[in-house]
Design an enzyme around this catalytic site. Structure first.
Site, short mmCIF file in Angstrom:
data_model
loop_
_atom_site.label_atom_id
_atom_site.label_comp_id
_atom_site.label_asym_id
_atom_site.label_seq_id
_atom_site.Cartn_x
_atom_site.Cartn_y
_atom_site.Cartn_z
N CYS A 179 0.82 -1.22 0.00
CA CYS A 179 0.00 0.00 0.00
C CYS A 179 0.85 1.27 0.00
CB CYS A 179 -0.94 0.00 1.19
SG CYS A 179 -2.10 -1.38 1.16
N HIS A 226 -2.81 7.31 3.04
CA HIS A 226 -3.38 6.07 2.49
C HIS A 226 -4.71 5.80 3.19
CE1 HIS A 226 -4.06 2.05 1.34
NE2 HIS A 226 -3.62 1.49 2.45
N ASN A 236 -10.19 0.13 1.00
CA ASN A 236 -8.74 0.28 0.87
C ASN A 236 -8.33 -0.20 -0.53
OD1 ASN A 236 -5.97 -0.19 0.90
ND2 ASN A 236 -5.93 -0.95 3.00
N1 COA Z 1 -17.83 -8.42 10.57
C1 COA Z 1 -18.18 -8.78 11.81
N2 COA Z 1 -17.29 -9.18 12.72
C2 COA Z 1 -16.00 -9.25 12.34
C3 COA Z 1 -15.57 -8.91 11.05
C4 COA Z 1 -16.55 -8.49 10.14
N3 COA Z 1 -16.24 -8.11 8.89
N4 COA Z 1 -14.23 -9.07 10.98
C5 COA Z 1 -13.82 -9.52 12.18
N5 COA Z 1 -14.90 -9.63 13.01
C6 COA Z 1 -14.92 -10.08 14.39
C7 COA Z 1 -13.78 -11.00 14.74
O1 COA Z 1 -14.07 -12.32 14.35
C8 COA Z 1 -13.72 -10.84 16.23
O2 COA Z 1 -14.74 -11.62 16.80
P1 COA Z 1 -14.49 -12.39 18.19
O3 COA Z 1 -14.24 -11.32 19.20
O4 COA Z 1 -15.78 -13.12 18.39
O5 COA Z 1 -13.32 -13.27 17.95
C9 COA Z 1 -14.10 -9.38 16.44
O6 COA Z 1 -14.76 -8.95 15.25
C10 COA Z 1 -12.91 -8.48 16.69
O7 COA Z 1 -11.93 -8.76 15.70
P2 COA Z 1 -10.65 -7.86 15.58
O8 COA Z 1 -9.82 -8.38 14.44
O9 COA Z 1 -10.00 -7.76 16.93
O10 COA Z 1 -11.32 -6.47 15.19
P3 COA Z 1 -10.70 -5.04 15.17
O11 COA Z 1 -11.42 -4.16 16.10
O12 COA Z 1 -9.20 -5.07 15.27
O13 COA Z 1 -11.07 -4.55 13.71
C11 COA Z 1 -9.96 -4.28 11.60
C12 COA Z 1 -10.55 -5.26 12.61
C13 COA Z 1 -9.38 -5.09 10.47
C14 COA Z 1 -11.09 -3.38 11.09
C15 COA Z 1 -8.92 -3.39 12.30
O14 COA Z 1 -8.01 -4.21 13.03
C16 COA Z 1 -8.13 -2.58 11.31
O15 COA Z 1 -8.67 -1.74 10.63
N6 COA Z 1 -6.80 -2.79 11.23
C17 COA Z 1 -5.98 -2.08 10.28
C18 COA Z 1 -6.15 -2.71 8.93
C19 COA Z 1 -5.46 -1.95 7.86
O16 COA Z 1 -5.30 -0.77 7.93
N7 COA Z 1 -5.07 -2.68 6.82
C20 COA Z 1 -4.51 -2.14 5.65
C21 COA Z 1 -3.09 -1.97 5.72
S1 COA Z 1 -2.54 -1.32 4.23
#
Ligand code: COA
Length: 313
Positions: free
Chosen positions: A114, A240, A270
């Site tokens: 990215c 980004h 993204n």
């Molecule tokens: N819908 C519903 N629930 C979801 C889900 C979705 N699309 N994706 C994950 N979950 C659930 C998980 O299974 C987990 O459930 P559990 O507690 O029962 O195990 C819960 O939500 C929390 O998951 P987690 O991964 O800890 O969520 P989070 O708050 O960290 O949010 C992201 C996830 C990906 C949105 C967040 O971590 C994020 O934005 N990270 C940065 C990603 C990024 O910038 N990537 C690009 C880099 S270039």
């Protein structure tokens, strides 16, 4: 120090718009979860017949038209992508063919996840410093829907397809600063490539989040330190578009008003290396950018990589 001035921009998003509710056809998710965790409302996915290169060609055509330059004055064309259609031909060489651009300049793609567009800017500047031509075409293009695991709700709701392009000019008076870096490893983000047994994006969301909110402010301070500018001297921060919460967090950490940080993640998700040039094109279209303004662009992502550049509009 010669800097880069952006002369024209273009973008191309596939026609197919996929809402958060539409994503429920693939995974157990909800509009509310996706909106509150990421800020994403819709994303665009390619249809059959569309490709990373075809999106890139359309964005490039618009950027060239709007820059109003003669293609004969191009010194380089660089494609930035981590989801190229094939190892060859590259996005850049397809752009050469489809737009009939001059043959005797470099055309190649680079992959820095990215952060690709930021890497591309610095490489482009280096090429122009060695060229007798003043302009370069830089295109970020991605079809991430083709490398997504539609059974993994932690990743498939986040990414989208699209392309953005800029024509830049190497200019004596334009300010310039850059920072690029990487800390290798596939334990945070992994994107399976050609022939990979797992040709999908894998991502540790929380680790990625922590990496981003640490690196982006670091990059911004690094660019300001190099250029002797202050936060208040920057007209726009174009980060980004990975997550609304990351951008809001960075603005807050820097003590800057959120309005100076352009955001369009709600509409596109993204789009990796395409996200910053798409944002620039929207900003130009909306009349937000005025000649002479200073832009600070920062990217981060797979690699892990990061990159930042100070540019002039
Ligand atoms: N819908 C519903 N629930 C979801 C889900 C979705 N699309 N994706 C994950 N979950 C659930 C998980 O299974 C987990 O459930 P559990 O507690 O029962 O195990 C819960 O939500 C929390 O998951 P987690 O991964 O800890 O969520 P989070 O708050 O960290 O949010 C992201 C996830 C990906 C949105 C967040 O971590 C994020 O934005 N990270 C940065 C990603 C990024 O910038 N990537 C690009 C880099 S270039």
């Amino acid at each position: 120090m010669k800097g880069l001035k952006i002369l024209g921009t273009g973008r191309c998003l596939p026609d197919k718009v996929v809402t958060n509710d539409d994503m429920r056809a693939f995974v157990d998710t909800s509009d509310e979860w996706i909106r509150t965790r990421t800020g994403i409302q819709t994303r665009h996915f390619c249809a059959e017949g569309e490709s990373t290169a075809s999106l890139g060609v359309k964005a490039a055509r618009l950027a060239l038209e709007r820059a109003g330059i003669s293609p004969e004055d191009l010194g380089a064309c660089v494609g930035c992508t981590c989801s190229a259609d094939s190892a060859a031909p590259t996005v850049a060489s397809t752009i050469q063919r489809d737009l009939g651009l001059p043959k005797h300049i470099p055309y190649f793609d680079l992959n820095a996840g990215c952060s690709g567009f930021l890497y591309g800017l610095h490489v482009t500047r280096g090429l122009l410093l060695q060229s007798d031509k003043p302009y370069a075409l830089l295109v970020g293009a991605e079809t991430l829907s083709r490398v997504m695991n539609f059974q993994d709700r932690g990743t498939c709701v986040i990414f989208g397809d699209g392309a953005g392009a800029v024509v830049v000019k190497l200019e004596e008076e334009a300010p310039y600063a850059y920072t690029l870096g990487a800390e290798g490893g596939d334990d945070v983000i992994y994107i399976g490539g050609y022939g990979s047994k797992e040709p999908y994006i894998h991502m540790e969301g929380q680790k990625t989040f922590r990496f981003a909110v640490e690196m982006v402010p670091w990059c911004i301070h690094e660019l300001l330190g190099q250029s002797g500018l202050k936060l208040e001297d920057i007209d726009w921060f174009v980060l980004h578009q990975a997550n609304k919460r990351i951008i809001d967090h960075v603005a807050k950490k820097l003590g800057m008003p959120g309005e100076r940080f352009y955001q369009n993640i709600a509409h596109y998700g993204n789009t990796s290396a395409a996200s910053i040039p798409i944002a620039l094109d929207e900003m130009a279209e909306q009349g937000l950018l005025k000649r002479g303004q200073k832009l600070l662009c920062v990217g981060f992502g797979a690699g892990l990589t990061w990159g930042g550049a100070l540019l002039e509009w």
